[in-house]
Write a protein that holds these residues in place. Structure first.
Motif, mmCIF file in Angstrom:
data_model
loop_
_atom_site.group_PDB
_atom_site.id
_atom_site.type_symbol
_atom_site.label_atom_id
_atom_site.label_comp_id
_atom_site.label_asym_id
_atom_site.label_seq_id
_atom_site.Cartn_x
_atom_site.Cartn_y
_atom_site.Cartn_z
ATOM 1 N N SER A 356 0.815 -1.204 0.000
ATOM 2 C CA SER A 356 0.000 0.000 0.000
ATOM 3 C C SER A 356 0.852 1.259 0.000
ATOM 4 O O SER A 356 0.524 2.246 -0.649
ATOM 5 C CB SER A 356 -0.929 0.007 1.219
ATOM 6 O OG SER A 356 -0.178 -0.042 2.411
ATOM 7 N N THR A 357 1.971 1.246 0.689
ATOM 8 C CA THR A 357 2.811 2.445 0.704
ATOM 9 C C THR A 357 3.425 2.701 -0.656
ATOM 10 O O THR A 357 3.602 3.837 -1.076
ATOM 11 C CB THR A 357 3.934 2.301 1.729
ATOM 12 O OG1 THR A 357 4.676 1.110 1.447
ATOM 13 C CG2 THR A 357 3.381 2.237 3.130
ATOM 14 N N ILE A 358 3.741 1.627 -1.386
ATOM 15 C CA ILE A 358 4.338 1.775 -2.706
ATOM 16 C C ILE A 358 3.310 2.275 -3.708
ATOM 17 O O ILE A 358 3.594 3.093 -4.571
ATOM 18 C CB ILE A 358 4.936 0.431 -3.178
ATOM 19 C CG1 ILE A 358 6.059 -0.006 -2.245
ATOM 20 C CG2 ILE A 358 5.432 0.525 -4.599
ATOM 21 C CD1 ILE A 358 7.206 0.970 -2.170
ATOM 22 N N LEU A 359 2.059 1.773 -3.575
ATOM 23 C CA LEU A 359 1.050 2.140 -4.555
ATOM 24 C C LEU A 359 0.650 3.610 -4.471
ATOM 25 O O LEU A 359 0.022 4.138 -5.376
ATOM 26 C CB LEU A 359 -0.185 1.252 -4.384
ATOM 27 C CG LEU A 359 0.022 -0.161 -4.916
ATOM 28 C CD1 LEU A 359 -1.191 -1.006 -4.637
ATOM 29 C CD2 LEU A 359 0.303 -0.135 -6.394
ATOM 30 N N GLU A 372 7.632 10.433 1.342
ATOM 31 C CA GLU A 372 7.636 10.594 2.792
ATOM 32 C C GLU A 372 8.957 11.140 3.301
ATOM 33 O O GLU A 372 9.000 11.916 4.260
ATOM 34 C CB GLU A 372 7.335 9.246 3.459
ATOM 35 C CG GLU A 372 5.958 8.696 3.102
ATOM 36 C CD GLU A 372 5.745 7.297 3.671
ATOM 37 O OE1 GLU A 372 6.758 6.664 4.053
ATOM 38 O OE2 GLU A 372 4.593 6.858 3.743
ATOM 39 N N ILE A 373 10.039 10.707 2.692
ATOM 40 C CA ILE A 373 11.359 11.146 3.120
ATOM 41 C C ILE A 373 12.251 11.199 1.885
ATOM 42 O O ILE A 373 12.292 10.250 1.104
ATOM 43 C CB ILE A 373 11.931 10.202 4.208
ATOM 44 C CG1 ILE A 373 13.246 10.743 4.749
ATOM 45 C CG2 ILE A 373 12.042 8.772 3.715
ATOM 46 C CD1 ILE A 373 13.708 10.028 6.014
ATOM 47 N N ALA A 374 12.934 12.323 1.689
ATOM 48 C CA ALA A 374 13.663 12.529 0.435
ATOM 49 C C ALA A 374 15.120 12.871 0.691
ATOM 50 O O ALA A 374 15.453 13.532 1.683
ATOM 51 C CB ALA A 374 13.006 13.638 -0.381
ATOM 52 N N ALA A 375 15.984 12.418 -0.220
ATOM 53 C CA ALA A 375 17.402 12.758 -0.137
ATOM 54 C C ALA A 375 17.615 14.171 -0.654
ATOM 55 O O ALA A 375 17.140 14.535 -1.729
ATOM 56 C CB ALA A 375 18.219 11.767 -0.964
ATOM 57 N N ARG A 376 18.353 14.990 0.126
ATOM 58 C CA ARG A 376 18.651 16.352 -0.282
ATOM 59 C C ARG A 376 20.114 16.529 -0.671
ATOM 60 O O ARG A 376 20.461 17.408 -1.425
ATOM 61 C CB ARG A 376 18.299 17.342 0.851
ATOM 62 C CG ARG A 376 16.894 17.173 1.415
ATOM 63 C CD ARG A 376 15.841 17.266 0.355
ATOM 64 N NE ARG A 376 15.788 18.582 -0.254
ATOM 65 C CZ ARG A 376 15.093 18.879 -1.346
ATOM 66 N NH1 ARG A 376 14.425 17.937 -1.965
ATOM 67 N NH2 ARG A 376 15.102 20.099 -1.832
ATOM 68 N N HIS A 377 20.983 15.697 -0.076
ATOM 69 C CA HIS A 377 22.403 15.770 -0.414
ATOM 70 C C HIS A 377 23.029 14.396 -0.201
ATOM 71 O O HIS A 377 22.623 13.646 0.688
ATOM 72 C CB HIS A 377 23.121 16.803 0.460
ATOM 73 C CG HIS A 377 24.570 16.984 0.087
ATOM 74 N ND1 HIS A 377 24.958 17.748 -0.992
ATOM 75 C CD2 HIS A 377 25.705 16.478 0.630
ATOM 76 C CE1 HIS A 377 26.285 17.722 -1.093
ATOM 77 N NE2 HIS A 377 26.762 16.960 -0.119
ATOM 78 N N GLU A 398 21.846 12.937 3.326
ATOM 79 C CA GLU A 398 21.177 13.907 4.180
ATOM 80 C C GLU A 398 19.725 13.954 3.741
ATOM 81 O O GLU A 398 19.423 14.224 2.578
ATOM 82 C CB GLU A 398 21.852 15.273 4.052
ATOM 83 C CG GLU A 398 23.302 15.228 4.518
ATOM 84 C CD GLU A 398 24.015 16.547 4.351
ATOM 85 O OE1 GLU A 398 23.398 17.483 3.811
ATOM 86 O OE2 GLU A 398 25.185 16.639 4.770
ATOM 87 N N LEU A 399 18.824 13.663 4.662
ATOM 88 C CA LEU A 399 17.431 13.407 4.330
ATOM 89 C C LEU A 399 16.507 14.477 4.879
ATOM 90 O O LEU A 399 16.776 15.088 5.923
ATOM 91 C CB LEU A 399 16.998 12.041 4.873
ATOM 92 C CG LEU A 399 17.841 10.843 4.427
ATOM 93 C CD1 LEU A 399 17.447 9.606 5.212
ATOM 94 C CD2 LEU A 399 17.680 10.603 2.938
ATOM 95 N N GLU A 400 15.396 14.670 4.183
ATOM 96 C CA GLU A 400 14.345 15.577 4.630
ATOM 97 C C GLU A 400 13.065 14.766 4.836
ATOM 98 O O GLU A 400 12.564 14.143 3.908
ATOM 99 C CB GLU A 400 14.093 16.665 3.592
ATOM 100 C CG GLU A 400 12.942 17.592 3.985
ATOM 101 C CD GLU A 400 12.567 18.532 2.865
ATOM 102 O OE1 GLU A 400 12.959 18.256 1.708
ATOM 103 O OE2 GLU A 400 11.885 19.528 3.131
ATOM 104 N N VAL A 401 12.556 14.776 6.062
ATOM 105 C CA VAL A 401 11.300 14.088 6.359
ATOM 106 C C VAL A 401 10.158 15.004 5.948
ATOM 107 O O VAL A 401 10.059 16.144 6.406
ATOM 108 C CB VAL A 401 11.199 13.734 7.856
ATOM 109 C CG1 VAL A 401 9.860 13.057 8.143
ATOM 110 C CG2 VAL A 401 12.353 12.823 8.253
ATOM 111 N N ALA A 409 13.400 4.953 6.049
ATOM 112 C CA ALA A 409 13.714 5.394 4.695
ATOM 113 C C ALA A 409 13.980 4.151 3.863
ATOM 114 O O ALA A 409 14.845 3.343 4.192
ATOM 115 C CB ALA A 409 14.934 6.305 4.690
ATOM 116 N N ILE A 410 13.219 3.981 2.792
ATOM 117 C CA ILE A 410 13.347 2.803 1.938
ATOM 118 C C ILE A 410 14.119 3.204 0.688
ATOM 119 O O ILE A 410 13.739 4.133 -0.015
ATOM 120 C CB ILE A 410 11.965 2.241 1.551
ATOM 121 C CG1 ILE A 410 11.158 1.921 2.817
ATOM 122 C CG2 ILE A 410 12.116 1.001 0.676
ATOM 123 C CD1 ILE A 410 9.713 1.544 2.523
#
Length: 874
Positions: A356-359, A372-377, A398-401, A409-410
């Motif tokens: 469900s999270t992937i869809l 949900e959480i993204a790489a910024r650097h 370096e991640l941004e929630v 973080a997947i």
């Protein structure tokens, strides 16, 4: 000299991207725009005629790729709806480049020409530079721009575009007929026509000579050969002279050589095709007479069409040449070539297992939770080990929630070995890198040290001494543009116009660097300067070109017919029967819907039942409702309704009825009522609730070959009856079907099993599907001499330790290890248990659980070489 540089291409970061596509479905936003702007630069730097013939040449490539994907029409679309887990590399073609560029050309013309369209191009690039967008976001921006800066006529012009046809249209033509400036192809067409009219000429030297090409540039020569392909195949005498008089058969220009071979191999049954197929095969793997040249090896633009043409002439030559040299190709190239010359045809999945999270993700080709959480650097500290053929080191993200309540973080981690992780703070989507290697290192970033224009490899001995290379990328880029190359290359700076803050240069092998400089110094900076006028100033600081190595996959078919679909269901029915048989003592696991007890491990019910029984229920629904025209609209609605949600079977069934009550007919609802739902969902036993019929066309050859082997039991000289050519017209799935059919007959004598494994290469094949079925045939009678012999081989194979070498090809794959251990256990319990215990820690915990539950009961205490089994496999 220019011919020496045909291998050249830019690193991905060196082709200026107007923006980044949000995911693989919108790839055209990069490549269609890039192709359009490159051709616009041709018009500015040279003439409209140059732009026109570039579109013409591109249209030929587009048509070839649209033709290639006739059996997979969704890959003909500009915007592709990828399934979850689908490999976007399977759709690699010129479609996003050429179809996208033609859409933009149509927009330019529809809106009134470059005076109206170029201001928008600049605004678009300024707005989205360094950002990821979808096609819908681009279209919204397009309309908003002309509402604000244009006229009502501009909006009306945009409304005339058939957006649905351009974005999602399939077929071999564009939604509208495009006309291009044909000035520069007239000479090409005229020369091709002369060759077509010369078929009865015996002394070709009186009609053609090298001066024919004197006023044609490389692209016009390509256009000439492309046009020649449209005529019937030339006689062999003409092909020989064509290659000789113009030097096509030995040219180092890969674009021209590929087209020449396409002309030579046009009629796959002709004498010229037989001869030139061998030349093309040695050329495409870089092994011509003078040794390993590697001019185009791995370049998908050349190797895929060449292998396809050779395969049409001589399948064994194509496959043999590829297999002999496959390790020299990039993995992506291998994947795409194998789909062309020896495809393993599998049914396209309509339904898959969804998380469900992937869809909830717009990009179904990634496993990550990037919304949900993204790489910024990203900070990289790598070492390149050429002896181990590995890149190792650490990567700090370096991640941004972006949402509340996110605790993980997947990452997409295929083919990576990860030992530890750490999380840093938040910056922009940039990266820096420190890479140590014994050869020069290039990356898609600005080099900090050592300087590019300094001594090669910082003055140290190339190939022996390590040097630390430091890079910094301050401009946000999408992750797929992170590129690295390490090779024995040299650098030459290219001239840059006064006042520019960026530098320009070229990298190539030492023997090619002077030719590379000559090739690129005239136009590279000029193109970039003109591009800045069209779009925005170049922000990356460095515009370097790399003459790529031959194994790089890029240069600059699963479902086919109803017969293939039926064949896949046939193959699946064998797997289903085997698992239904295995669960006769636990029949609730034969059900489609299982009522698990509290605390019961659902892994215990792992089998093909939910896959195959479920697929057959869906197929039965399709047929009962009246076919795909009636059923496919529901499939789409179902997925749209429940994407990202968890539902029960009853909820699905209620939705099914609700859909046809609203959008269907009373006959549809009555058809649903005729389904025996209890039998399908809760039925047990070895058969399906209704007999299912499948298209048997592709199974006939497999069954016939199996019957020949069954009838050969009294034959002593098997070489008189069987040979490698038996499999020449069978694909992998048909070979699997042949072995499964053979498994249905009584066990063959050992002499026959030995010859079966030898003559077809089954005993040593790296195709796990085939090797598994071969061992099942060999171990069919546990008491036979063949079974005693092949049980040892099968046990070594399943733990990845053949010939005392740790290979690990299929170790831990339940699809292979469970049936193999079952078969080996029936032959020799001690060997099965001992082999497993020796290697158990290398298996995944779920695999260990299922293997041990099926046939191993270990005594307490450490294993000292003594072991016992308390109950058999079945």
């Amino acid at each position: 000299m220019a011919e020496e540089l045909n291998r050249s291409s830019s690193l991905p970061f060196q082709r200026k991207k107007p923006c980044s596509h949000a995911n693989a479905s919108h790839f055209w936003l990069n490549e269609g725009w890039t192709t359009y702007i490159e051709r616009l630069l041709l018009q500015i730097v040279h003439s409209p005629a140059h732009r026109g013939y570039s579109f013409l040449i591109g249209f030929k490539e587009l048509y070839d790729d649209l033709k290639l994907y006739e059996s997979r029409p969704k890959y003909q679309r500009l915007v592709i709806d990828f399934e979850y887990g689908e490999n976007p590399d399977d759709a690699y073609s010129s479609v996003p480049y050429e179809k996208g560029a033609n859409l933009l050309l149509l927009l330019e013309r529809t809106l009134g020409g470059l005076d109206v369209f170029l201001p928008y191009v600049k605004d678009y690039v300024r707005t989205f530079m360094g950002k990821s967008i979808t096609t819908e976001q681009w279209k919204t921006h397009l309309y908003e721009y002309y509402r604000k800066h244009g006229t009502e006529e501009n909006i009306e012009a945009l409304d005339t575009i058939d957006w649905e046809a351009w974005m999602f249209g399939e077929g071999l033509t564009l939604p509208v007929q495009m006309e291009y400036d044909t000035t520069l192809v007239q000479q090409s067409n005229a020369l091709a026509k002369r060759w077509d009219n010369s078929r009865d000429v015996t002394d070709l030297s009186k009609v053609f000579d090298p001066s024919d090409l004197q006023e044609l540039d490389a692209n016009q020569i390509i256009a000439f050969l492309d046009r020649l392909q449209a005529f019937p195949a030339l006689p062999k005498t003409h092909i020989n002279y064509l290659g000789d008089v113009y030097g096509f058969s030995g040219t180092q220009n890969a674009e021209i050589r590929q087209r020449f071979y396409a002309v030579a191999l046009l009629d796959s049954s002709s004498p010229s095709a037989k001869e030139y197929a061998k030349q093309a095969a040695t050329w495409v793997v870089g092994k011509e007479i003078e040794g390993q040249r590697g001019v185009v090896k791995g370049r998908m633009k050349f190797c895929r069409p060449i292998f396809r043409s050779i395969h049409a002439v001589d399948q064994e030559l194509a496959i043999g040449t590829y297999l002999e040299n496959k390790l020299g190709f990039h993995p992506i190239a291998r994947n795409l070539i194998e789909k062309s010359v020896n495809p393993e045809r599998q049914l396209e999945r309509i339904f898959v297992n969804w998380k469900s999270t992937i869809l909830n993700m717009p990009d179904p080709t990634t496993q990550s939770n990037y919304l949900e959480i993204a790489a910024r650097h990203l900070s990289l500290d790598w070492t390149i080990d050429f002896n181990a053929q590995a890149i190792s080191g650490r990567a700090v993200y370096e991640l941004e929630v972006r949402k509340e309540g996110v605790y993980e973080a997947i990452f997409d981690t295929a083919d990576l070995s990860i030992e530890s992780i750490e999380v840093e703070g938040v910056t922009a989507e940039t990266y820096d890198a420190r890479v140590t290697a014994i050869l020069p290192v290039l990356m898609s970033a600005m080099r900090v040290s050592p300087p590019s224009n300094g001594p090669p490899h910082d003055g140290k001995e190339i190939g022996k001494e390590e040097v630390l290379y430091v890079y910094r990328q301050p401009v946000p880029i999408p992750s797929y543009l992170l590129a690295i190359a390490s090779a024995d290359v040299r650098y030459k700076p290219l001239p840059v116009p006064a006042g520019k803050e960026w530098t320009c240069g070229v990298w190539a092998e030492e023997e090619l660097i002077d030719a590379a400089e000559w090739e690129f110094k005239e136009d590279t900076a000029k193109y970039l300067q003109e591009e800045e006028k069209i779009t925005v100033p170049y922000h990356f600081g460095v515009y370097d070109l790399l003459v790529l190595p031959p194994s790089f996959p890029y240069g600059g078919m699963i479902v086919h017919t109803p017969a293939h679909r039926g064949f896949s269901f046939l193959t699946g029915s064998k797997s289903l029967y085997d698992d239904l048989k295995r669960y006769e003592s636990n029949p609730k696991y034969q059900r489609l819907q299982i009522d698990f007890e509290h605390g019961e491990n659902p892994d215990d019910a792992y089998s093909r039942v939910p896959y195959e029984k479920g697929a057959n229920l869906i197929l039965h629904l399709e047929r009962t409702l009246g076919g795909l025209d009636v059923f496919l609209p529901y499939v789409k609605d179902y997925v749209q309704t429940y994407m990202g949600k968890s539902i029960t079977t009853q909820e699905w069934k209620d939705h099914l009825y609700g859909y046809y009550r609203t959008h269907g007919t009373q006959a549809n609802v009555e058809a649903l009522d005729s389904i025996d739902w209890d039998a399908w969902l809760f039925g047990e036993g070895l058969t399906l609730p209704v007999p299912m019929e499948y298209d048997m066309t592709l199974a006939h050859q497999s069954n016939a070959l199996a019957e020949r082997w069954d009838k050969s039991r009294d034959v002593t000289d098997l070489s008189e009856l069987f040979g490698p050519s038996d499999l020449q017209e069978l694909d992998t799935n048909q070979i699997v079907a042949f072995l499964e059919r053979l498994h249905g007959f009584p066990a063959l004598p050992k002499t026959h099993v030995d010859y079966l494994g030898e003559v077809y290469g089954f005993a040593n094949t790296h195709n796990s599907e085939i090797r598994l079925r071969f061992y099942e045939v060999a171990l069919l009678d546990p008491s036979s001499v063949a079974a005693k012999d092949y049980a040892v081989q099968a046990a070594a194979w399943v733990v990845g330790k053949e010939d005392n070498v740790q290979r690990g090809v299929i170790k831990g794959r339940m699809k292979f290890c469970r049936p193999i251990f079952r078969a080996v256990h029936a032959v020799d319990k001690d060997m099965a248990v001992g082999t497993y215990l020796e290697h158990k820690l290398a298996f995944h915990p779920i695999a260990r659980n299922l293997i041990e539950k099926r046939f191993i009961r270990l005594f307490e205490g450490p294993w000292t070489g003594q072991y016992r089994s308390k109950h058999p496999l079945d």
